[in-house]
Design an enzyme around this catalytic site. Structure first.
Site, PDB file in Angstrom:
ATOM      1  CB  THR A 171       6.542  -0.803  -1.619  1.00  0.00           C
ATOM      2  OG1 THR A 171       6.681  -0.194  -0.333  1.00  0.00           O
ATOM      3  CG2 THR A 171       5.290  -1.668  -1.607  1.00  0.00           C
ATOM      4  CG  ASP A 172       9.936  -0.473   2.690  1.00  0.00           C
ATOM      5  OD1 ASP A 172       8.855   0.018   2.308  1.00  0.00           O
ATOM      6  OD2 ASP A 172      10.727   0.140   3.442  1.00  0.00           O
ATOM      7  CD  GLU A 173       4.098   1.329   2.754  1.00  0.00           C
ATOM      8  OE1 GLU A 173       2.916   1.005   2.924  1.00  0.00           O
ATOM      9  OE2 GLU A 173       4.472   2.505   2.665  1.00  0.00           O
ATOM     10  CE1 TYR A 199       1.302   1.459  -2.843  1.00  0.00           C
ATOM     11  CE2 TYR A 199       2.380   1.210  -0.707  1.00  0.00           C
ATOM     12  CZ  TYR A 199       2.461   1.403  -2.079  1.00  0.00           C
ATOM     13  OH  TYR A 199       3.686   1.540  -2.680  1.00  0.00           O
ATOM     14  CE  LYS A 232       3.832  -1.531  -5.476  1.00  0.00           C
ATOM     15  NZ  LYS A 232       4.072  -1.096  -6.893  1.00  0.00           N
TER      16      LYS A 232
HETATM   17  P1  NAD Z   1       3.061   8.327  -7.814  1.00  0.00           P
HETATM   18  O1  NAD Z   1       1.720   8.186  -7.182  1.00  0.00           O
HETATM   19  O2  NAD Z   1       3.798   9.609  -7.655  1.00  0.00           O
HETATM   20  O3  NAD Z   1       2.957   8.036  -9.375  1.00  0.00           O
HETATM   21  C1  NAD Z   1       2.182   7.019  -9.905  1.00  0.00           C
HETATM   22  C2  NAD Z   1       2.026   7.271 -11.401  1.00  0.00           C
HETATM   23  O4  NAD Z   1       1.275   6.188 -11.945  1.00  0.00           O
HETATM   24  C3  NAD Z   1       1.274   8.556 -11.752  1.00  0.00           C
HETATM   25  O5  NAD Z   1       1.917   9.231 -12.804  1.00  0.00           O
HETATM   26  C4  NAD Z   1      -0.091   8.057 -12.186  1.00  0.00           C
HETATM   27  O6  NAD Z   1      -0.738   8.906 -13.124  1.00  0.00           O
HETATM   28  C5  NAD Z   1       0.253   6.704 -12.788  1.00  0.00           C
HETATM   29  N1  NAD Z   1      -0.871   5.764 -12.779  1.00  0.00           N
HETATM   30  C6  NAD Z   1      -1.713   5.492 -11.745  1.00  0.00           C
HETATM   31  N2  NAD Z   1      -2.618   4.584 -12.125  1.00  0.00           N
HETATM   32  C7  NAD Z   1      -2.345   4.271 -13.412  1.00  0.00           C
HETATM   33  C8  NAD Z   1      -2.916   3.373 -14.356  1.00  0.00           C
HETATM   34  N3  NAD Z   1      -3.977   2.616 -14.035  1.00  0.00           N
HETATM   35  N4  NAD Z   1      -2.360   3.276 -15.586  1.00  0.00           N
HETATM   36  C9  NAD Z   1      -1.289   4.033 -15.926  1.00  0.00           C
HETATM   37  N5  NAD Z   1      -0.717   4.917 -15.073  1.00  0.00           N
HETATM   38  C10 NAD Z   1      -1.232   5.021 -13.828  1.00  0.00           C
HETATM   39  O7  NAD Z   1       3.901   7.099  -7.247  1.00  0.00           O
HETATM   40  P2  NAD Z   1       5.474   6.999  -6.938  1.00  0.00           P
HETATM   41  O8  NAD Z   1       5.713   7.454  -5.555  1.00  0.00           O
HETATM   42  O9  NAD Z   1       6.234   7.575  -8.062  1.00  0.00           O
HETATM   43  O10 NAD Z   1       5.638   5.407  -6.938  1.00  0.00           O
HETATM   44  C11 NAD Z   1       5.962   4.708  -8.135  1.00  0.00           C
HETATM   45  C12 NAD Z   1       6.055   3.232  -7.838  1.00  0.00           C
HETATM   46  O11 NAD Z   1       7.042   3.004  -6.845  1.00  0.00           O
HETATM   47  C13 NAD Z   1       4.766   2.631  -7.276  1.00  0.00           C
HETATM   48  O12 NAD Z   1       4.606   1.368  -7.830  1.00  0.00           O
HETATM   49  C14 NAD Z   1       5.021   2.546  -5.773  1.00  0.00           C
HETATM   50  O13 NAD Z   1       4.292   1.480  -5.220  1.00  0.00           O
HETATM   51  C15 NAD Z   1       6.513   2.269  -5.752  1.00  0.00           C
HETATM   52  N6  NAD Z   1       7.239   2.722  -4.563  1.00  0.00           N
HETATM   53  C16 NAD Z   1       7.139   4.016  -4.137  1.00  0.00           C
HETATM   54  C17 NAD Z   1       7.893   4.426  -3.042  1.00  0.00           C
HETATM   55  C18 NAD Z   1       7.834   5.863  -2.551  1.00  0.00           C
HETATM   56  O14 NAD Z   1       8.421   6.163  -1.511  1.00  0.00           O
HETATM   57  N7  NAD Z   1       7.193   6.779  -3.256  1.00  0.00           N
HETATM   58  C19 NAD Z   1       8.711   3.521  -2.379  1.00  0.00           C
HETATM   59  C20 NAD Z   1       8.774   2.194  -2.829  1.00  0.00           C
HETATM   60  C21 NAD Z   1       8.046   1.816  -3.926  1.00  0.00           C
HETATM   61  O1  TDX Z   2       0.342  14.076   6.984  1.00  0.00           O
HETATM   62  C1  TDX Z   2       1.065  13.105   7.276  1.00  0.00           C
HETATM   63  N1  TDX Z   2       1.524  12.980   8.564  1.00  0.00           N
HETATM   64  C2  TDX Z   2       2.296  11.942   8.976  1.00  0.00           C
HETATM   65  O2  TDX Z   2       2.687  11.871  10.155  1.00  0.00           O
HETATM   66  C3  TDX Z   2       1.436  12.098   6.322  1.00  0.00           C
HETATM   67  C4  TDX Z   2       0.958  12.183   4.902  1.00  0.00           C
HETATM   68  C5  TDX Z   2       2.231  11.058   6.754  1.00  0.00           C
HETATM   69  N2  TDX Z   2       2.622  10.958   8.036  1.00  0.00           N
HETATM   70  C6  TDX Z   2       3.462   9.807   8.440  1.00  0.00           C
HETATM   71  C7  TDX Z   2       2.926   8.453   8.053  1.00  0.00           C
HETATM   72  C8  TDX Z   2       4.184   7.644   7.820  1.00  0.00           C
HETATM   73  O3  TDX Z   2       4.635   7.088   9.040  1.00  0.00           O
HETATM   74  O4  TDX Z   2       4.709   9.931   7.742  1.00  0.00           O
HETATM   75  C9  TDX Z   2       5.199   8.654   7.319  1.00  0.00           C
HETATM   76  C10 TDX Z   2       5.373   8.657   5.813  1.00  0.00           C
HETATM   77  O5  TDX Z   2       4.071   8.731   5.259  1.00  0.00           O
HETATM   78  P1  TDX Z   2       3.828   8.732   3.659  1.00  0.00           P
HETATM   79  O6  TDX Z   2       4.609   9.849   3.067  1.00  0.00           O
HETATM   80  O7  TDX Z   2       2.357   8.680   3.432  1.00  0.00           O
HETATM   81  O8  TDX Z   2       4.559   7.391   3.233  1.00  0.00           O
HETATM   82  P2  TDX Z   2       4.351   5.850   3.644  1.00  0.00           P
HETATM   83  O9  TDX Z   2       3.017   5.593   4.170  1.00  0.00           O
HETATM   84  O10 TDX Z   2       5.532   5.480   4.508  1.00  0.00           O
HETATM   85  O11 TDX Z   2       4.495   5.156   2.197  1.00  0.00           O
HETATM   86  C11 TDX Z   2       5.496   5.604   1.241  1.00  0.00           C
HETATM   87  O12 TDX Z   2       6.606   4.731   1.256  1.00  0.00           O
HETATM   88  C12 TDX Z   2       6.457   3.446   0.710  1.00  0.00           C
HETATM   89  C13 TDX Z   2       4.925   5.696  -0.164  1.00  0.00           C
HETATM   90  O13 TDX Z   2       3.800   6.553  -0.181  1.00  0.00           O
HETATM   91  C14 TDX Z   2       4.586   4.329  -0.706  1.00  0.00           C
HETATM   92  O14 TDX Z   2       4.130   4.432  -2.042  1.00  0.00           O
HETATM   93  C15 TDX Z   2       5.832   3.469  -0.661  1.00  0.00           C
HETATM   94  O15 TDX Z   2       5.554   2.171  -1.074  1.00  0.00           O
END
Ligand code: NAD
Ligand code: TDX
Length: 339
Positions: free
Chosen positions: A125-127, A153, A157
């Protein structure tokens, strides 16, 4: 080719499995997922009816389970999506994030060492780069930006990324890492900003915006992320990190207002609530490297992607309504009850 997709029942993992089925129909996919609150087999319904998709319920941090899976399925590529992914939950319970995101990654890397693979790809992640100031729109995250994390988090990562690079340097494990900005699209769990706001607005409920809603995220349509991961894990250079993003920066308030407009709902639904502790101000990716080396460019603009996403949530109400009706409801009350 046998591809082990961990976390494939989550948001990006499930979209990735559909992408693989479309793009590489001859490959075999093994999905390993613990089915935590975020994992949902409903998201994989269509995929699981395909003969080349196998689902295994298990924890990436369970060495026995991971080793058995390597022995039975002999994956060529391992792509690790499995993680605890929600920043707010990491503030409530950091321990689980360390267990899954760090220890789990390490167990997978050990499996790769022991049984041999052609590529281990870590979905990062970019975080891990921390945040950028709101008033410096000239600044972007590059692969050289120092790691500087804010939340449990992102710290977990970052630790995982460092382990992956250590296995490359020390054991010559063929690894790659991609670091993507915020994704949105189908099957996104309704605790995250975009699906939370769509599902609540469809119920005419208040929309909890943290702080003043000024924080900026760089949004990427999930299918574009899947295409980028596919390129990196097959053609990216071993030992390298690739940033993924599409220059779609929006403040949270802009995103929420766009959703309300799309749904024809009033702005009076917006409610400002207590800010997230340690809230990162701005994320913005410089994707030059993946573009120059692998020719990747995103195909979906934010305006088009948000329209598609809102339509998907309107047409697939039962998918998210069953989540809202379940255990998740208690989480929402706990998180937002006293904000
Ligand atoms: P998500 O929370 O929707 O899905 C995570 C999945 O992992 C779920 O199906 C969960 O059951 C499974 N899981 C959790 N713990 C586990 C374990 N111990 N063993 C096996 N499976 C397990 O997450 P997402 O948004 O799909 O993110 C997927 C990946 O991408 C993550 O690594 C996250 O850090 C990364 N990522 C997400 C975003 C975003 O915007 N969502 C952006 C950049 C990177
Ligand atoms: O109820 C809310 N109100 C609000 O203002 C929630 C849930 C979020 N927010 C804000 C917080 C953030 O600035 O919105 C922005 C996005 O929040 P999230 O959807 O929780 O995402 P973020 O914290 O940016 O992280 C996401 O992007 C990077 C993913 O959850 C991560 O898994 C990924 O790595």
């Amino acid at each position: 080719m046998n591809i082990l997709v961990t976390g494939g029942a989550g948001f990006i993992g499930s979209n990735f499995i559909y992408y693989q089925l479309e793009k590489h129909p001859k490959d075999k996919i093994i999905c390993l997922d613990a089915l935590t609150y975020a994992g949902n087999l409903d998201s994989l319904k269509r995929a699981l009816s395909e003969p080349n998709v196998t689902f295994v319920k298990g924890d990436i941090a369970d060495r026995q389970c991971v080793n058995t899976l390597f022995e039975n399925h002999k994956p060529d590529i391992v792509v690790n999506f499995a993680a605890e992914s929600h920043v707010d939950r990491s503030i409530e319970n950091p321990q689980l994030f360390l267990q899954t995101n760090i220890m789990g990654t390490q167990v997978l890397l050990d499996g790769c060492r022991k049984y041999g693979i052609t590529r281990f790809h870590q979905v990062g992640t970019d975080e891990v780069y921390g945040d950028l100031p709101l008033d410096r729109t000239d600044l972007f995250f590059t692969e050289q930006t120092p790691i500087h994390t804010s939340s449990p988090y992102s710290a977990s990562k970052a630790a995982a990324d460092l382990l992956v690079l250590a296995y490359y340097r020390t054991f010559k494990t063929p690894v790659s890492i991609s670091r993507c900005s915020n994704n949105y699209g189908p099957y996104h769990f309704p605790e995250k900003l975009i699906p939370l706001m769509i599902s609540r607005a469809l119920h005419d409920q208040s929309l909890p915006v943290y702080g003043k809603g000024e924080n900026v995220r760089d949004w990427l349509y999930v299918k574009d992320h899947c295409a980028a991961i596919d390129l990196v894990m097959r053609h990216g250079r071993v030992g390298e990190v690739y940033n993924i993003g599409g220059h779609n920066e929006r403040s949270n308030l802009e995103v929420v207002k766009t959703i309300l407009k799309e749904l024809d709902k009033p702005q009076s639904l917006i409610t400002y609530v207590t800010d997230r502790p340690g809230h990162d101000l701005r994320y913005a990716i410089d994707p030059t490297k993946i573009h120059d080396e692998l020719g990747w460019l995103p195909e979906t603009s934010f305006d088009e992607g948000i329209k598609k996403t809102v339509r998907w949530y309107k047409e697939n109400r039962s998918w998210w309504q069953s989540i809202l009706d379940g255990e998740y409801r208690n989480y929402y009350d706990k998180m937002y009850g006293d904000r």
